[in-house]
Motif scaffolding. Structure first.
Motif, PDB file in Angstrom:
ATOM      1  N   UNK A  21     -21.529 -35.942 -61.606  1.00 46.81           N
ATOM      2  CA  UNK A  21     -20.255 -35.359 -61.801  1.00 46.81           C
ATOM      3  C   UNK A  21     -19.019 -36.170 -62.703  1.00 46.81           C
ATOM      4  N   UNK A  22     -19.467 -37.436 -62.859  1.00 47.21           N
ATOM      5  CA  UNK A  22     -18.749 -38.375 -63.676  1.00 47.21           C
ATOM      6  C   UNK A  22     -19.119 -37.963 -65.017  1.00 47.21           C
ATOM      7  N   UNK A  23     -20.407 -38.056 -65.342  1.00 51.46           N
ATOM      8  CA  UNK A  23     -20.774 -37.880 -66.601  1.00 51.46           C
ATOM      9  C   UNK A  23     -20.127 -36.443 -67.065  1.00 51.46           C
TER      10      UNK A  23
ATOM     11  N   UNK B  54     -17.727 -35.035 -66.476  1.00 51.71           N
ATOM     12  CA  UNK B  54     -16.386 -34.633 -66.189  1.00 51.71           C
ATOM     13  C   UNK B  54     -15.555 -34.910 -67.776  1.00 51.71           C
TER      14      UNK B  54
END
Lengths: 112, 805, 143
Positions: free
Chosen positions: C137-139, C141
C-alpha cells in the motif's frame, strides 16, 4: 546471566523511553520498537535462561526450556509487527497531511 | 419467574413495542395502547388487596446472582401494594390525560411513552423489590427516566438545565444510598430487607449504624426533594404536565418516602433517625411553603407545594418511629403519625395529581401559566374551576375534604412528640408543632393564591397567547375528574381505606410491635369535638386569609422579589466553579504532547513500583540460581548496548533504520542462544520485513533533525528514562529471583507433558500457539487483520481527507 | 524502486533464490508442528521472497506475474482459522479444539494429519496477506 540480561533490558527500556520523549515522530517509532524488544527479553529472562534443551520434544532431553514465555513472545512479536506497520503508515500519512514530523507542531491547538 | 415478576417487567417489555406501534399505527394515538399496561397492572394489583388486608404478605423469588446474594425477590405487603396501586392507578389516568395533552401529529410520542413505561416498570421494581441491590438498580432507572422526561422538549434550554440538575442531584443521592446499602450489607450480611428487619438488633448496636443511616437518608432526601436537595423539583416542571403530575408529585418523589418507611423497622429505634427525619421534614415543609408564595408560575407554585407536602409526610414518618423506641404499637400516641403519613400520602396523590392536571389544562388552553397574566377563568372554564376548588380546598386542609382529615391527624401526630419523654421530645419538641402550624398557614395562602389569581379577578385576554380561550375537551377532563371524585369519596368515607389499605401499610412500616390480638388505631373521624387541632385549623384559616389579603404589602419585601431559591444559586455557582476548575486542571495537564503524557504515566508507575518494593519488600536479589555467562555473550551484549546508546544520537534516517534493524537481529541472536529457535526465526523474518517497510516509509519522509528541546526538559527526560530503565531492571531481577525461590510448579510442565499426547506435535511452542492457546492466536490474527485494514483505509481509501485530522 | 537495467546476473540469481526461499518457507510451514517453523515463520518468509522479487523487478512486473489480491488472502486466512474452530464447536468440543491422527499414505508413508495444520494454514495466509498489504500500500501510493 539473568542479572546481566536484566541490566541490558533496563538500558533498552531507558533508551526506548528516551526516544519516545523525542519531538520527532520517527524517533518515537524507533522507540516503540526498542520498547517491544525489551519487553520480549524480560519475558524470556523471568523464566530463567539456558535451562535445558529448546522446547522441541524430539530432542528427548531431560529438561526443556519453559515453552510458555516463548509462545507468549511469539504472539507479542507478531502483534507488535502489525502495530509497527500501522504506526509507520500513520506516520507516513501524517507527514503527507501536515508536512511535518514534529510532534510539537502537530498538537491540535487550532480548535481548542 | 412468576406472574408478579412479569408484572414488574411488563412495562419494560411493552416499551419495546412502542416504537413499532408509533411507526405503523400512526392513525391511533400511541397512548391508547400504552394505557392498557397500567390498567391491567392496576387490576392485577387490586387482586392482592384481600391478601394484604388480612395481614398476609407474598414473597416471590427469582434467582439472579445467587452467589452474591443478589436475587430478584419481590415482596408484596401493605406498603408496597399501596405504592403499586398508586403507580399503576395514577399511571393509567396520566396516560389517558396525556393522550389529549400531547398532540399525536407533532410530538415524539414514541420517546415519551417509552420513557413513561421505563419509569413505571422501574418504580414498580423499587417498591416491590426485597433485595436492596435490585431496589438500587430500579431506583437509578427512575432517575434516568425522570431526566429523560424532563428533557422531553430538549430544544428548550430550561428543559435541559432541569434534566441535568435532577440527574445530578438524584444520581448523587442514589450513589450515596448505594454506599449506605453496602454498609448495611456489612452489618447485616444480607441484601434482603426482610432479613435486615429480622436482624435490626445487630444493626442498631453496630458502629456503622449512623454512617449507613445518613447515607441511605441522603438517597431518600434527594429523591423526595427534601431541603437542601429540593432544588431539582421546581426545575423539573419543564417536563410535560402529565409527567409533572405523575413523576414529580404522585409517584417518583414518593420513592424517598417509601424508602424511609421501608427502612423504619431497620433504623427506627435510634434517636438520630427520629430527629434527622422529623427536623428535615418539618423544615422542608416550611421552606417549600415560603418559597411557593414567591412563585409566579402555576406549576412552580405546585412544585414548591409538593416539596412542602413531602416534607410534611417525611416529618410524620420521623415522628412515628417513636413507636419503635417504645416498642408499643397499641398506643395511638405513637402510631398516629404513621397513620397520618400513609393517609396523607394517598390524599396528596389524589388532590395534587388533579391540581397538576388542571394547571396543565390552563396552560394548554390559555398558553401561559403565569399568574400575573391569568385571571377570571371561572366563567370560561367552569369545570376546571370546580375541580381546582376541591383540590385546593383539600390541599389547604379545609373541612370536610380529605386534606382536612389528614391535616388534623398531622397536627395530632406532631403534637404527640411533646409527650415523648425520650430524645428531648418533651423539652424542645414543642418547636415542631409550631413550625408545622406556621407552614400550614403558608399552605393555605398559596392555595388561595392559585385559586383567586387564576379563576377570579379580571380576565385579561390581551395578555394571553391564545386568542379564543374555552373549556378543555372532555377527554382531558376525565382524569382530573376521576381524581377529584377520589378526593370526594375519601373525604366522605375515610374509613373505607382505613382497614383495606392504611392498616396493612402501617403493619409493614411498624412490624412486630403490636401486642397479641390488638390492632393499630386507624379510625378517622371528621369531628373530634372542639380540641387543639381544630383550633389550630381555624387559626390557619384566619391568619392565612389575612396573609392573602395583605399580599400586596408584604410581597414587596426583598425576599419576595426573587423567584430563585437561594440553594439554586449555590448550586449554580458550585456547578460553574466545578466546570471551570476541571477545565483549568485539564488544560494544565492535557498539553497535547505525547512526551508529557508519557512522563506522567512513567513517573506514576515508577513511583508505584518503588512504593511496592519498599512497602512489601518486593525486591529480591540472589545470584544463586543464575546461569553462567559465556564469553561471547559479553561481546554480543556489549555490542547491543553500544548500538542502543548510539541510536538517539543518529541524525540520518537510513542509519537509524539500519541500527534499529541491527538491534533486532541481535535480539534474534539472543533468542537463539537462549534456546528459542522459533522466536529467533520469527524475529529474523519480522525484522527483515520491518526494515523493508521502514525503507519504504522513511524514503518519503524528511531526514531526522536534532531535537530542539529545552535543557531542563531534556534533563527531566533523561532522568525519567533512566528511572524507568532502572525500574525495569529491578522488576526483571526480582521476578526471576522470586520465580526461582518459590517452589510452586510452573504451568509450563503441563505443556511439556501433554503437547505430544494431546496436541500431536513435538514443537511445544507451536502446539501451544495453534492448539492449547488457539484462541489467543485467533485474536492475534484478528489484530493483524485489523492493522492491515487500517493501513488500507489510511492509504487507499483516504479516510478523513476532507476532515482536519 | 530499485530498477536499474544493468543487473543481469542479479536478476537471474534472484529468481533462483526466490524459488528456494519460497520452497524453504513452505517446508518451514509444514514442519512447524514438530520442529521450529509454523504459519508465522513460513508466512513471513514467503512474504520476504515476494518482496525481494518486487525490489528487483519492480512493482508492475510482479503485479502481472503474481496477481494475488492480498486483502482476499487475509480474509481467507482468517476465515480458515475461525472455521477450524467452529468445526470442533459444532461437534460439541470447546472452540478451537484440535484433532490429529496418523495416516498411512502412498508415497509419503506414515503421515500425521492434524486440524491444527488447517488452522496454521489460516495463519500462514493471513500473515502473507498482511505483510504484503503493509508494504505494497505504501509502495503503490503515488500521491
Amino acid at each position: 546471566m539473568e542479572i546481566v540480561m536484566s541490566a541490558v533490558i533496563g538500558l533498552l527500556f531507558a533508551v526506548a523511553v528516551y526516544l519516545m520523549f523525542s519531538r520527532n515522530i520517527l524517533r518515537v517509532l524507533i522507540g516503540t520498537l526498542l520498547l517491544s524488544h525489551s519487553v520480549h527479553l524480560i519475558l524470556l529472562t523471568m523464566a530463567g535462561l539456558q535451562r535445558g534443551a529448546p522446547p522441541l520434544l524430539f530432542l528427548e532431553a531431560g529438561s526443556y526450556t519453559d515453552p510458555l514465555p516463548q509462545a507468549l513472545i511469539l504472539t507479542a512479536i507478531v502483534i507488535n509487527f502489525g502495530i509497527t506497520a500501522f504506526v509507520s503508515v500513520l506516520v507516513y500519512r501524517t507527514y503527507q497531511e501536515h508536512k511535518s514530523v514534529d510532534l510539537y507542531d502537530m498538537r491540535g491547538a487550532k480548535d481548542e | 419467574m412468576t406472574l408478579l415478576h412479569i408484572a414488574v417487567l411488563a412495562p419494560f417489555l411493552f416499551a419495546l413495542l412502542v416504537p413499532f406501534l408509533f411507526k405503523y399505527l400512526r392513525k391511533i394515538h400511541t397512548g391508547w395502547f400504552v394505557m392498557i399496561v397500567p390498567l391491567v397492572l392496576f387490576i392485577y394489583f387490586v387482586s392482592y388487596l384481600p391478601t394484604t388486608s388480612d395481614g398476609h404478605t407474598v414473597m416471590k423469588r427469582f434467582e439472579w446472582v445467587p452467589s452474591l446474594g443478589i436475587n430478584f425477590d419481590l415482596y408484596v405487603d401493605g406498603l408496597s401494594l399501596l405504592f403499586a396501586l398508586l403507580i399503576t392507578g395514577i399511571g393509567t389516568l396520566v396516560i389517558l390525560y396525556s393522550i389529549y395533552y400531547l398532540a399525536g401529529k407533532k410530538e415524539r410520542l414514541n420517546h415519551f411513552y417509552v420513557y413513561i413505561l421505563l419509569f413505571m416498570g422501574a418504580m414498580l421494581g423499587v417498591v416491590l423489590s426485597d433485595n436492596i441491590i435490585v431496589l438500587y438498580v430500579f431506583w437509578e432507572v427512575t432517575s434516568i427516566s425522570s431526566a429523560l422526561l424532563i428533557s422531553y422538549w430538549y430544544t428548550k434550554d430550561a428543559s435541559v438545565y432541569g434534566a441535568q440538575k435532577s440527574m445530578y442531584v438524584t444520581v448523587f443521592g442514589g450513589l450515596t444510598m448505594l454506599g449506605g446499602f453496602s454498609l448495611l450489607y456489612v452489618m447485616a450480611e444480607t441484601f434482603s430487607i426482610r432479613e435486615m428487619i429480622a436482624g435490626s438488633d445487630i444493626i442498631m448496636n453496630h458502629e456503622l449504624f449512623l454512617p449507613a443511616m445518613i447515607l441511605v437518608l441522603v438517597g431518600a432526601f434527594t429523591k423526595s426533594a427534601q431541603f437542601p436537595f429540593h432544588i431539582w423539583l421546581p426545575d423539573a416542571m419543564e417536563a410535560p404536565t402529565p409527567v409533572s403530575a405523575y413523576l414529580h408529585s404522585a409517584t417518583m418523589v414518593k420513592a424517598g418516602i417509601y424508602l424511609v418507611a421501608r427502612m423504619t423497622p431497620v433504623f427506627g429505634g435510634g434517636a438520630e433517625w427520629f430527629w434527622i427525619i422529623t427536623s428535615f421534614g418539618i423544615f422542608t415543609m416550611l421552606w417549600g411553603g415560603i418559597s411557593a408564595l414567591r412563585q409566579k408560575d402555576l406549576k412552580a407554585i405546585l412544585a414548591f407545594s409538593t416539596i412542602s407536602q413531602l416534607g410534611m409526610i417525611m416529618s410524620l414518618l420521623g415522628a412515628g418511629s417513636a413507636a419503635f423506641y417504645y416498642m408499643d404499637g397499641d398506643n395511638a400516641l405513637y402510631t398516629t403519625a404513621i397513620l397520618a403519613a400513609v393517609f396523607h400520602l394517598i390524599n396528596h396523590a389524589t388532590f395534587k395529581g388533579s391540581l397538576f392536571m388542571v394547571a396543565g389544562i390552563i396552560d394548554h388552553e390559555t398558553g401561559t401559566r403565569d399568574i400575573r397574566k391569568l385571571g377570571g377563568l371561572m366563567t370560561i372554564m367552569p369545570i376546571s374551576a370546580t375541580l381546582s376548588v376541591i383540590g385546593l380546598a383539600a390541599m389547604a386542609g379545609l373541612p370536610p375534604f380529605n386534606g382536612f382529615l389528614s391535616k388534623e391527624l398531622f397536627f395530632t401526630g406532631i403534637m404527640n412528640v411533646v409527650q415523648y419523654d425520650m430524645w428531648n421530645g418533651d423539652t424542645i419538641g414543642f418547636i415542631l408543632p409550631v413550625i408545622a402550624w406556621i407552614a400550614s398557614i403558608f399552605t393555605f395562602t398559596y392555595s388561595a393564591i392559585i385559586f383567586f389569581r387564576t379563576f377570579r379577578g379580571k380576565f385579561k385576554p390581551d395578555m394571553l397567547p391564545v386568542k379564543k380561550v374555552h373549556e378543555a375537551p372532555i377527554g382531558m377532563l376525565i382524569s382530573p375528574i376521576i381524581l377529584v371524585l377520589a378526593v370526594l369519596v375519601i373525604s366522605i368515607f375515610p374509613n373505607m381505606l382505613a382497614y383495606t389499605v392504611i392498616e396493612p401499610a402501617m403493619m409493614s412500616i411498624l412490624p412486630g410491635i403490636l401486642s397479641e390480638g390488638s390492632s393499630f388505631y386507624v379510625d378517622i373521624y371528621h369531628w373530634h369535638g372542639i380540641n387543639l387541632e381544630l383550633t389550630m385549623t381555624i387559626g390557619v384559616v384566619i391568619i392565612g386569609t389575612i396573609l392573602y389579603m395583605t399580599m400586596d404589602k408584604w410581597s414587596k419585601l426583598g425576599i419576595y422579589q426573587k423567584e430563585q431559591d437561594i440553594i439554586t444559586t449555590v448550586y449554580d455557582y458550585g456547578y460553574d466553579a466545578l466546570i471551570k476548575g476541571s477545565q483549568l486542571i485539564t488544560r494544565a495537564q492535557m498539553t497535547g504532547m505525547l512526551r508529557d503524557y508519557l512522563v506522567y504515566m512513567l513517573i506514576f508507575i515508577v513511583g508505584l513500583m518503588t512504593y511496592t518494593m519498599f512497602r512489601f519488600e518486593g525486591f529480591h536479589f540472589s545470584m544463586e540460581n543464575a546461569s553462567d555467562i559465556d564469553l561471547f555473550m559479553y561481546v554480543i551484549l556489549a555490542t547491543l548496548s553500544v548500538t542502543i546508546i548510539l541510536l538517539p544520537k543518529v541524525n540520518n534516517r537510513m542509519t537509524a533504520i539500519i541500527l534499529a534493524g541491527f538491534v533486532g537481529f541481535l535480539v534474534a541472536f539472543i533468542f537463539t542462544v537462549f534456546r528459542a529457535p522459533d522466536l529467533a526465526l520469527t524475529q529474523l523474518m519480522v525484522e527483515t520485513v520491518s526494515v523493508i517497510l521502514f525503507m519504504a516509509v522513511f524514503y518519503h519522509l524528511p531526514n531526522l533533525t536534532k531535537d530542539n528541546i529545552a535543557p531542563l526538559t531534556k534533563s527531566i527526560n533523561i532522568v525519567v528514562a533512566g528511572m524507568s530503565g532502572l525500574m525495569v531492571t529491578f522488576v526483571s531481577i526480582s521476578a526471576f529471583t522470586y520465580g526461582q525461590m518459590t517452589p510452586f510448579e510452573a504451568i509450563s510442565q503441563y505443556f511439556i507433558e501433554n503437547s505430544k499426547s494431546l496436541g500431536g506435535g513435538y514443537n511445544m511452542v507451536n502446539v501451544i500457539l495453534v492448539d492449547f492457546r488457539g484462541l489467543d492466536t485467533m485474536l492475534e490474527l484478528l489484530v493483524l487483520g485489523i492493522a492491515a485494514l487500517g493501513v488500507i483505509s489510511l492509504i487507499k481509501l483516504r479516510v478523513g481527507e476532507s476532515d482536519d485530522v | 524502486m530499485i530498477n536499474k537495467p544493468n543487473n543481469m546476473m542479479f536478476r537471474v540469481f534472484i529468481r533462483l533464490i526466490a524459488v528456494v526461499v519460497v520452497t524453504f518457507s513452505i517446508y518451514l510451514f509444514f514442519s512447524g508442528h514438530n520442529a521450529p517453523g509454523g504459519g508465522f515463520i513460513g508466512g513471513l518468509m514467503t512474504a520476504i521472497a515476494i518482496l525481494v522479487m518486487y525490489l528487483v523487478f519492480g512493482v508492475s512486473t510482479i503485479k502481472e506475474s503474481l496477481p494475488f489480491n492480498y486483502t482476499y488472502m487475509m480474509s481467507i486466512g482468517l476465515l480458515l482459522a475461525a472455521f477450524t474452530g467452529i468445526i470442533s464447536w459444532i461437534a460439541g468440543y470447546p472452540y478451537l479444539k484440535q484433532f490429529f491422527d496418523y495416516f498411512q499414505l502412498p508415497l509419503f508413508g506414515e503421515v500425521e494429519l492434524t486440524t491444527a495444520l488447517i488452522f496454521d494454514l489460516g495463519v500462514y495466509l493471513l500473515v502473507v496477506g498482511a505483510a504484503m498489504t503493509f508494504i505494497l500500500t505504501i509502495v503503490e501510493d503515488d500521491s
